[in-house]
Design a protein around this motif. Structure first.
Motif, short mmCIF file in Angstrom:
data_model
loop_
_atom_site.label_atom_id
_atom_site.label_comp_id
_atom_site.label_asym_id
_atom_site.label_seq_id
_atom_site.Cartn_x
_atom_site.Cartn_y
_atom_site.Cartn_z
N PHE A 131 0.77 -1.25 0.00
CA PHE A 131 0.00 0.00 0.00
C PHE A 131 0.81 1.30 0.00
O PHE A 131 0.23 2.36 -0.22
CB PHE A 131 -1.04 0.01 1.13
CG PHE A 131 -0.50 -0.11 2.54
CD1 PHE A 131 -0.44 -1.35 3.18
CD2 PHE A 131 -0.11 1.02 3.23
CE1 PHE A 131 0.02 -1.44 4.49
CE2 PHE A 131 0.35 0.93 4.55
CZ PHE A 131 0.42 -0.31 5.18
N GLN A 132 2.08 1.28 0.25
CA GLN A 132 2.86 2.53 0.21
C GLN A 132 4.34 2.22 0.02
O GLN A 132 4.74 1.06 -0.03
CB GLN A 132 2.63 3.41 1.43
CG GLN A 132 2.65 2.76 2.79
CD GLN A 132 3.98 2.22 3.28
OE1 GLN A 132 4.08 1.05 3.65
NE2 GLN A 132 5.01 3.05 3.29
N GLY A 133 5.12 3.29 -0.02
CA GLY A 133 6.55 3.13 -0.19
C GLY A 133 6.88 2.74 -1.62
O GLY A 133 6.00 2.69 -2.49
N GLY A 134 8.15 2.49 -1.84
CA GLY A 134 8.59 2.11 -3.19
C GLY A 134 9.82 1.27 -3.06
O GLY A 134 9.95 0.50 -2.09
N LEU A 176 12.59 -8.45 -2.30
CA LEU A 176 11.61 -7.74 -3.12
C LEU A 176 11.61 -6.26 -2.76
O LEU A 176 11.78 -5.90 -1.59
CB LEU A 176 10.22 -8.33 -2.89
CG LEU A 176 10.09 -9.81 -3.27
CD1 LEU A 176 8.78 -10.38 -2.74
CD2 LEU A 176 10.17 -9.99 -4.79
N HIS A 177 11.42 -5.41 -3.77
CA HIS A 177 11.42 -3.97 -3.53
C HIS A 177 10.07 -3.33 -3.82
O HIS A 177 9.64 -2.41 -3.14
CB HIS A 177 12.51 -3.31 -4.37
CG HIS A 177 13.88 -3.86 -4.09
ND1 HIS A 177 14.56 -3.59 -2.94
CD2 HIS A 177 14.66 -4.72 -4.79
CE1 HIS A 177 15.72 -4.23 -2.95
NE2 HIS A 177 15.80 -4.93 -4.07
N THR A 178 9.42 -3.80 -4.87
CA THR A 178 8.16 -3.20 -5.32
C THR A 178 7.05 -4.23 -5.31
O THR A 178 5.88 -3.90 -5.11
CB THR A 178 8.32 -2.71 -6.80
OG1 THR A 178 9.59 -2.11 -6.97
CG2 THR A 178 7.22 -1.75 -7.17
N ILE A 179 7.41 -5.46 -5.56
CA ILE A 179 6.43 -6.54 -5.72
C ILE A 179 6.02 -7.08 -4.35
O ILE A 179 6.89 -7.29 -3.49
CB ILE A 179 7.03 -7.64 -6.63
CG1 ILE A 179 7.26 -7.02 -8.03
CG2 ILE A 179 6.15 -8.87 -6.72
CD1 ILE A 179 8.07 -7.85 -8.95
#
Ligand code: GDP
Ligand code: IMO
Ligand code: MG
Length: 420
Positions: A33-36, A52-55
Motif C-alpha cells: 500500500f505505500q513506499g517504493g 523484493l522492492h516493489t512486488i
C-alpha cells in the motif's frame, strides 16, 4: 470481508517480507500500500533468499493475487529488474496487478533525491536515494506522472513537462550532469510495464472483499519512519501506518480487520535521526554481526540497539495493532543480559512519551533480563523456547497490551512458531 494489515512497528526491516510470505497461504490477495523501492523485503525458502522492492511478498505462492496499490511509487527500471530476477523461479505474473494511480519514479527523481541530500550536508536524512521523496513531492504538488499515464497518447508530452520542472530544480541545486542519461533505459522499462495488468485497483480490491475474498495489506518501512508520526524530518515520505492502507489501496476504515504489528526483538535503524537505545559499543557490533544487520536495499550497516518500549507503545497506539509478530530473538541467544528500555529521561524528567523535538537528549531507562544460551533457530514449537525468552515475550506483551501471535526464529519460512 475485511482486510488484514501487516506493518512494521519500528524503523523498518523488522522482517515484513518473511512474515507476509509465511501468512500468504491464509489469504487470497496480498497488496502493497505505500513506499517504493526504498523497501527491501527479504524472504527465504528452499535455501534461496529473495529480496523484493516493489512486488508484494505473496508473489511466490501460486494462485494468489498480488496488487501494487495506488499508494506505492514505482521505478520502472527497478520493477523490470525485479521481474527479470523472479522469472527463473516460475512466478506467475498474470496474478500481478498494478494500480494505474500509483506514481512513477523518473530518473530525475533520483537525481533530485541525491542533490537534495547533498544540499542538506550534515542534516541529511540518509535517504536510500531511490527518488522516493521527490516522487511523493510531485504527487502532492499535483504534477506527478502515474502508471495509467503510460497508456495515454499524451504520455511523452506529460513526461517532458515534468522533466522541464526537474531540470529547473536540478539547476538550482547545482547539478551539472546530463539529466537524460538514463532516459532511454527508463522508457524501455516503461514499455515493459505496459504488458502488465494496470487497473483501477480500488475497484478490484473492494469487489474481491465483497465476494468474500481475504486480503492482506503489506506495509513498507516502519511506524517510526511515518511522515506524520515518525521522527520528522528523519522519516520517509509516505504514511507507513495503518491508515496508509486505506489511502494506499482505496479501502474504507470500516474494511480494516486484524492489524499485525511486526517487531524485531531488538531495534535497528538505517539513516539519520533519533535512536534512543542505539549502542555504540561491542554489544551493538555483536547485534549487527549476528543479526546480519546490513540493508537489503543499500547494503548500509544498520544502527543497532535494545528494544524500545515507549516507541513500541506509540506504534501500537497509532496503528491499533491487534496482534504482534516477533522476529530475530535467535540473534539474542548467547547474550548474558538483555536490556529493554521502558521509559526515557528527558531534561531530568522520566517519561514514556516520545519528545517532539528530534534534537532532545533522551536517556533510556533500562530493565534488565537474564539471557539464554541455547541456539533456538531449530526450535519449532513455542513451548520449547527457553523460559528466559518466553518471559521476555510476556514482558513486552504486558508492557504494550497486545499479544504476540507468531515468533520467528530464523529467516526461513519454516522457522516460524505460532504462539497459542
Ligand atoms: P523487511 O524490510 O521488514 O522485510 O525486513 P528485511 O528483509 O529488510 O530485513 C530482515 C532480515 O532479517 C532479512 O535478512 C531476513 O531474512 C531476516 N530475518 C527475518 N526473520 C528472521 C528471524 O526470525 N531470525 C533471523 N535470524 N533472521 C530473520
Ligand atoms: P523496509 O520496507 C529501513 C529509511 C532510510 C532513511 C529514511 C528516508 O525494507 O523496511 P527514503 O529513501 O524513504 O527517502 O529514506 O527512511 N528507509 C528505510 N529504513 N527499511 C526500509 O524499508 C526503509 N525505507 C526507507 O534509510 O533513513
Ligand atoms: Mg527491509
Amino acid at each position: 470481508m475485511k482486510t488484514d494489515i501487516l506493518l512494521g512497528l519500528q524503523w523498518g526491516d523488522e522482517g515484513k517480507g518473511k512474515a507476509v510470505d509465511y501468512l500468504t497461504p491464509a489469504y487470497d490477495v496480498i497488496a502493497r500500500f505505500q513506499g517504493g523501492p526504498n523497501a527491501g523485503h527479504s524472504l527465504e525458502f528452499n535455501q534461496v533468499k529473495h529480496v523484493l522492492h516493489t512486488i508484494p511478498s505473496g508473489i511466490f505462492h501460486a494462485g494468489k493475487l498480488n496488487i501494487i496499490g495506488n499508494g506505492v511509487v514505482i521505478d520502472p527500471i527497478i520493477f523490470q529488474s525485479e521481474i527479470d530476477g523472479l522469472k527463473p523461479h516460475g512466478v506467475d505474473f498474470s496474478k500481478l496487478l498494478i494500480s494505474k494511480k500509483a506514481h512513477l519514479i523518473l530518473p530525475t527523481h533520483r537525481l533530485l533525491d541525491a542533490a537534495m541530500e547533498a544540499a542538506k550536508g550534515k542534516s541529511k536524512i540518509g535517504s536510500t536515494l531511490k527518488g522516493i521523496g521527490p516522487t511523493y513531492t510531485d504527487k502532492t504538488a499535483r504534477h506527478g506522472l502515474r502508471v495509467g499515464d503510460i497508456f495515454l497518447p499524451t504520455f511523452q508530452a506529460r513526461y517532458e513537462r515534468l522533466l522541464e520542472k526537474h531540470a529547473a530544480s536540478l539547476k538550482q541545486l547545482g547539478y551539472t550532469g546530463d539529466i537524460r542519461a538514463d532516459e532511454a533505459r527508463w522508457m524501455e522499462a516503461v514499455a515493459f510495464m505496459r504488458q502488465f495488468r494496470c487497473i483501477d485497483s480500488e475497484y478490484e480490491i473492494n469487489a474481491l472483499l465483497d465476494a468474500g475474498r481475504s486480503v492482506l495489506a503489506e506495509g513498507a518501512q516502519g511506524t517510526m519512519l511515518d511522515v506524520d508520526f515518525g521522527s520528522y524530518p528523519f522519516v520517509t515520505s509516505s504514511n507507513t501506518i495503518c491508515a496508509g492502507a486505506c489511502t494506499g489501496l482505496g479501502l474504507a476504515p470500516s474494511r480494516i480487520g486484524k492489524v499485525y504489528g511486526i517487531v524485531k526483538a531488538y531495534c535497528t535503524r538505517v539513516g539519520s535521526g533519533p535512536f534512543p537505545t542505539e549502542l555504540f559499543d561491542a554489544t551493538g557490533d555483536e547485534l549487527r554481526n549476528k543479526g546480519g544487520e546490513f540493508g537489503a536495499t543499500t547494503g548500509r550497516p544498520r544502527r543497532c540497539g535494545w528494544l524500545d518500549i515507549p516507541a513500541l507503545k506509540y506504534s501500537v497506539m497509532v496503528n491499533g495493532v491487534t496482534s504482534m509478530i516477533m522476529t530475530k530473538p535467535d540473534v539474542l541467544s548467547g547474550f548474558d543480559t538483555i536490556k529493554v528500555c521502558t521509559s526515557y529521561m528527558v531534561n531530568g524528567v522520566e517519561t514514556d512519551r516520545i519528545p517532539y523535538d528530534v534534537e532532545a537528549v533522551v536517556e533510556p531507562v533500562y530493565t534488565e533480563f537474564p539471557g539464554w544460551k541455547e541456539d533456538i533457530s531449530k526450535v519449532r514449537s513455542y513451548d520449547d523456547l527457553p523460559k528466559a525468552l518466553r518471559d521476555y515475550v510476556q514482558f513486552i506483551e504486558k508492557a504494550v497490551g497486545v499479544p504476540f501471535e507468531i515468533v520467528s526464529v530464523g529467516p526461513d519460512r519454516t522457522a516460524t512458531l505460532v504462539k497459542a
